[in-house]
Design a protein around this motif. Structure first.
Motif, PDB file in Angstrom:
ATOM      1  N   SER A 103       0.955  -1.106   0.071  1.00  0.00           N
ATOM      2  CA  SER A 103      -0.014  -0.059   0.087  1.00  0.00           C
ATOM      3  C   SER A 103       0.910   1.207  -0.007  1.00  0.00           C
ATOM      4  CB  SER A 103      -0.804   0.245   1.180  1.00  0.00           C
ATOM      5  OG  SER A 103      -0.294   0.176   2.582  1.00  0.00           O
ATOM      6  N   ILE A 104       2.117   1.134   0.699  1.00  0.00           N
ATOM      7  CA  ILE A 104       2.942   2.325   0.508  1.00  0.00           C
ATOM      8  C   ILE A 104       3.873   2.630  -0.474  1.00  0.00           C
ATOM      9  CG2 ILE A 104       4.742   3.666   2.091  1.00  0.00           C
ATOM     10  CD1 ILE A 104       3.825   1.791   4.400  1.00  0.00           C
ATOM     11  N   HIS A 105       4.528   1.608  -1.178  1.00  0.00           N
ATOM     12  CA  HIS A 105       5.419   1.671  -1.882  1.00  0.00           C
ATOM     13  C   HIS A 105       5.100   1.159  -3.574  1.00  0.00           C
ATOM     14  CE1 HIS A 105       8.039   3.540   0.984  1.00  0.00           C
ATOM     15  NE2 HIS A 105       8.133   2.441   1.824  1.00  0.00           N
ATOM     16  N   LEU A 106       4.541   0.010  -3.380  1.00  0.00           N
ATOM     17  CA  LEU A 106       4.533  -0.959  -4.744  1.00  0.00           C
ATOM     18  C   LEU A 106       3.553  -0.127  -5.766  1.00  0.00           C
ATOM     19  CD1 LEU A 106       6.126  -3.363  -5.674  1.00  0.00           C
ATOM     20  CD2 LEU A 106       6.331  -2.979  -3.321  1.00  0.00           C
ATOM     21  N   ILE A 246       3.099   7.519   6.165  1.00  0.00           N
ATOM     22  CA  ILE A 246       1.906   8.511   6.496  1.00  0.00           C
ATOM     23  C   ILE A 246       2.146  10.205   6.157  1.00  0.00           C
ATOM     24  CG2 ILE A 246       1.528   7.019   8.669  1.00  0.00           C
ATOM     25  CD1 ILE A 246       3.071   9.182   9.990  1.00  0.00           C
ATOM     26  N   ARG A 247       3.313  10.075   5.044  1.00  0.00           N
ATOM     27  CA  ARG A 247       3.630  11.324   4.683  1.00  0.00           C
ATOM     28  C   ARG A 247       2.563  12.472   4.336  1.00  0.00           C
ATOM     29  NH1 ARG A 247       7.953   9.511   0.181  1.00  0.00           N
ATOM     30  NH2 ARG A 247       6.495   8.152  -1.183  1.00  0.00           N
ATOM     31  N   ASP A 248       1.649  11.568   3.401  1.00  0.00           N
ATOM     32  CA  ASP A 248       0.536  12.516   2.842  1.00  0.00           C
ATOM     33  C   ASP A 248      -0.406  12.785   3.774  1.00  0.00           C
ATOM     34  OD1 ASP A 248       1.602  11.996   0.413  1.00  0.00           O
ATOM     35  OD2 ASP A 248       0.369  10.452  -0.223  1.00  0.00           O
ATOM     36  N   GLU A 249      -0.954  11.942   4.874  1.00  0.00           N
ATOM     37  CA  GLU A 249      -1.741  12.365   5.900  1.00  0.00           C
ATOM     38  C   GLU A 249      -1.020  13.450   6.895  1.00  0.00           C
ATOM     39  OE1 GLU A 249      -2.729   8.582   4.139  1.00  0.00           O
ATOM     40  OE2 GLU A 249      -0.807   9.369   4.937  1.00  0.00           O
ATOM     41  N   VAL A 250       0.120  13.276   7.005  1.00  0.00           N
ATOM     42  CA  VAL A 250       0.824  14.227   7.931  1.00  0.00           C
ATOM     43  C   VAL A 250       0.641  15.527   7.263  1.00  0.00           C
ATOM     44  CG1 VAL A 250       3.033  15.063   9.077  1.00  0.00           C
ATOM     45  CG2 VAL A 250       2.157  12.859   9.177  1.00  0.00           C
ATOM     46  N   MET A 256      -0.822  12.848  13.067  1.00  0.00           N
ATOM     47  CA  MET A 256       0.392  13.353  13.671  1.00  0.00           C
ATOM     48  C   MET A 256       1.248  12.120  14.195  1.00  0.00           C
ATOM     49  SD  MET A 256      -0.892  16.459  16.032  1.00  0.00           S
ATOM     50  CE  MET A 256       0.579  17.154  16.511  1.00  0.00           C
ATOM     51  N   TYR A 257       2.504  12.081  14.468  1.00  0.00           N
ATOM     52  CA  TYR A 257       3.322  11.033  15.089  1.00  0.00           C
ATOM     53  C   TYR A 257       4.148  11.269  16.156  1.00  0.00           C
ATOM     54  CZ  TYR A 257       7.018  12.646  12.083  1.00  0.00           C
ATOM     55  OH  TYR A 257       8.177  13.151  11.601  1.00  0.00           O
ATOM     56  N   LEU A 258       4.475  10.507  16.897  1.00  0.00           N
ATOM     57  CA  LEU A 258       5.669  10.604  17.862  1.00  0.00           C
ATOM     58  C   LEU A 258       6.647   9.252  17.767  1.00  0.00           C
ATOM     59  CD1 LEU A 258       4.233  12.411  20.798  1.00  0.00           C
ATOM     60  CD2 LEU A 258       5.894  13.415  19.380  1.00  0.00           C
ATOM     61  N   ALA A 297      13.397   7.835  -0.567  1.00  0.00           N
ATOM     62  CA  ALA A 297      13.799   7.880   0.952  1.00  0.00           C
ATOM     63  C   ALA A 297      12.423   8.190   1.718  1.00  0.00           C
ATOM     64  CB  ALA A 297      14.722   8.938   1.401  1.00  0.00           C
ATOM     65  N   PRO A 298      12.346   7.787   3.236  1.00  0.00           N
ATOM     66  CA  PRO A 298      11.099   7.983   4.034  1.00  0.00           C
ATOM     67  C   PRO A 298      11.374   9.609   4.539  1.00  0.00           C
ATOM     68  CG  PRO A 298      12.869   6.758   5.144  1.00  0.00           C
ATOM     69  CD  PRO A 298      13.386   6.763   3.825  1.00  0.00           C
ATOM     70  N   VAL A 299      10.221  10.234   4.559  1.00  0.00           N
ATOM     71  CA  VAL A 299      10.148  11.607   5.027  1.00  0.00           C
ATOM     72  C   VAL A 299      10.805  11.610   6.324  1.00  0.00           C
ATOM     73  CG1 VAL A 299       7.957  11.972   4.113  1.00  0.00           C
ATOM     74  CG2 VAL A 299       7.873  11.243   6.283  1.00  0.00           C
ATOM     75  N   SER A 300      11.383  13.084   6.612  1.00  0.00           N
ATOM     76  CA  SER A 300      11.886  13.135   7.725  1.00  0.00           C
ATOM     77  C   SER A 300      11.066  13.699   8.969  1.00  0.00           C
ATOM     78  CB  SER A 300      12.990  14.318   7.591  1.00  0.00           C
ATOM     79  OG  SER A 300      13.946  14.050   6.436  1.00  0.00           O
ATOM     80  N   PRO A 301      11.364  13.326  10.182  1.00  0.00           N
ATOM     81  CA  PRO A 301      10.528  13.843  10.974  1.00  0.00           C
ATOM     82  C   PRO A 301      10.208  15.301  11.150  1.00  0.00           C
ATOM     83  CG  PRO A 301      12.041  12.421  12.078  1.00  0.00           C
ATOM     84  CD  PRO A 301      12.447  12.728  10.633  1.00  0.00           C
TER      85      PRO A 301
END
Length: 301
Positions: A103-106, A246-250, A256-258, A297-301
């Protein structure tokens, strides 16, 4: 009797001159003559005769001609079919992915690959992590993508595409939204969405709880990563998720995330895997390279 000899017979019938046949095949005239005589010796019968400066087929040659046409045409068609696969104009690729990678990358990788190679048919099988690894082990997929912490099974080659951090996700309306960090005890007090049986995320969450000495309040189990995110967006639940997922939702302010409270092993690997004993193919090799180049690459915090 080989295909070149039959091709010469077909061309003799059409061109009637050895010199023209030699030019058509980019060969020397004596070489063409040699193959003509060799074909006659193979079959034990005269196939060619010279009349008025031209070469004609004998009755035996005329009888052979339709078969020669069919055989040379089939050989050309077979060569083209194989070349299509070598040139990535045709082919079928079976890809297995766990629910997170699927769901994320493929979707992005497969969509761009199909756009660049429109003749390729891609079958994407999204299954729980353990099922994906079983498919790979039994060579029922050309290549597989999944999250993992442990090493690969025997006979499986893994390439790490991303070192990924898992985070606690929650909505902007959740009490966690006002915090700057989390503790294990705070996480244990919240309604938790657990991922489905057989998934890497479920195994990770259970392992995290054991190491932390807590019990996760699993009020809901969902087998779809997208459904997990949408449910968390509603405000009452938390869950664990790869940061890149979760980069699009953020960015849209929906989630949000921690970070997970500091524990060894909270970083996981996004892997591409293939069976070491499975014969390589131009299509599989091209897709592997394409996937590595496309995956961001994954999003940065």
């Amino acid at each position: 009797m080989n295909l070149l000899k039959l091709q010469i017979l077909v061309l003799i019938e059409r061109l009637k001159k050895v010199t023209d046949v030699a030019k058509e095949l980019d060969m020397k005239q004596p070489t063409v003559t040699f193959h003509m005589k060799s074909l006659e010796e193979d079959l034990g019968v005269a196939l060619f005769e010279a009349k008025r400066g031209r070469i004609w087929l004998t009755e035996a040659g005329k009888a052979l001609h339709p078969y020669a046409v069919k055989m040379t045409a089939m050989a050309l068609e077979a060569r083209k079919a194989v070349q299509d696969y070598a040139d990535l104009n045709k082919g079928h690729l079976q890809i297995a992915a766990d629910s997170l990678m699927g769901s994320i990358h493929l979707p992005r990788i497969v969509n761009r690959f199909c756009r660049e190679y429109p003749g390729i048919q891609v079958e994407l099988m999204v299954q729980p992590s353990r099922v994906v690894q079983e498919l790979m082990y039994h060579q029922e997929a050309d290549v597989a993508f999944y999250y993992a912490q442990d090493g690969p099974s025997k006979g499986i080659t893994e390439e790490v595409l991303l070192d990924e951090e898992l985070v606690v996700i929650f909505s902007p309306s959740h009490p966690f939204a006002s915090l700057k960090s989390l503790t294990d005890q705070l996480i244990a007090q919240q309604f938790f969405i657990q991922h489905a049986e057989g998934s890497f995320m479920r195994d990770f969450a259970r392992s995290y709880a054991i190491k932390s000495g807590i019990h996760l309040w699993e009020r809901m189990i969902i087998n779809s990563p997208e459904a997990v995110k949408h449910t968390v967006e509603d405000g009452d639940f938390i869950s664990l998720f790869p940061l890149s997922g979760i980069r699009d939702e953020v960015a849209a302010g929906k989630l949000m995330y921690l970070p997970v409270p500091e524990k060894p092993g909270k970083t996981v690997k996004a892997c591409m895997a293939y069976h070491a004993d499975q014969p390589s193919s131009p299509l599989r090799e091209q897709f592997k390279q394409f996937a590595k180049q496309t995956l961001t690459a994954p999003v940065s915090p």
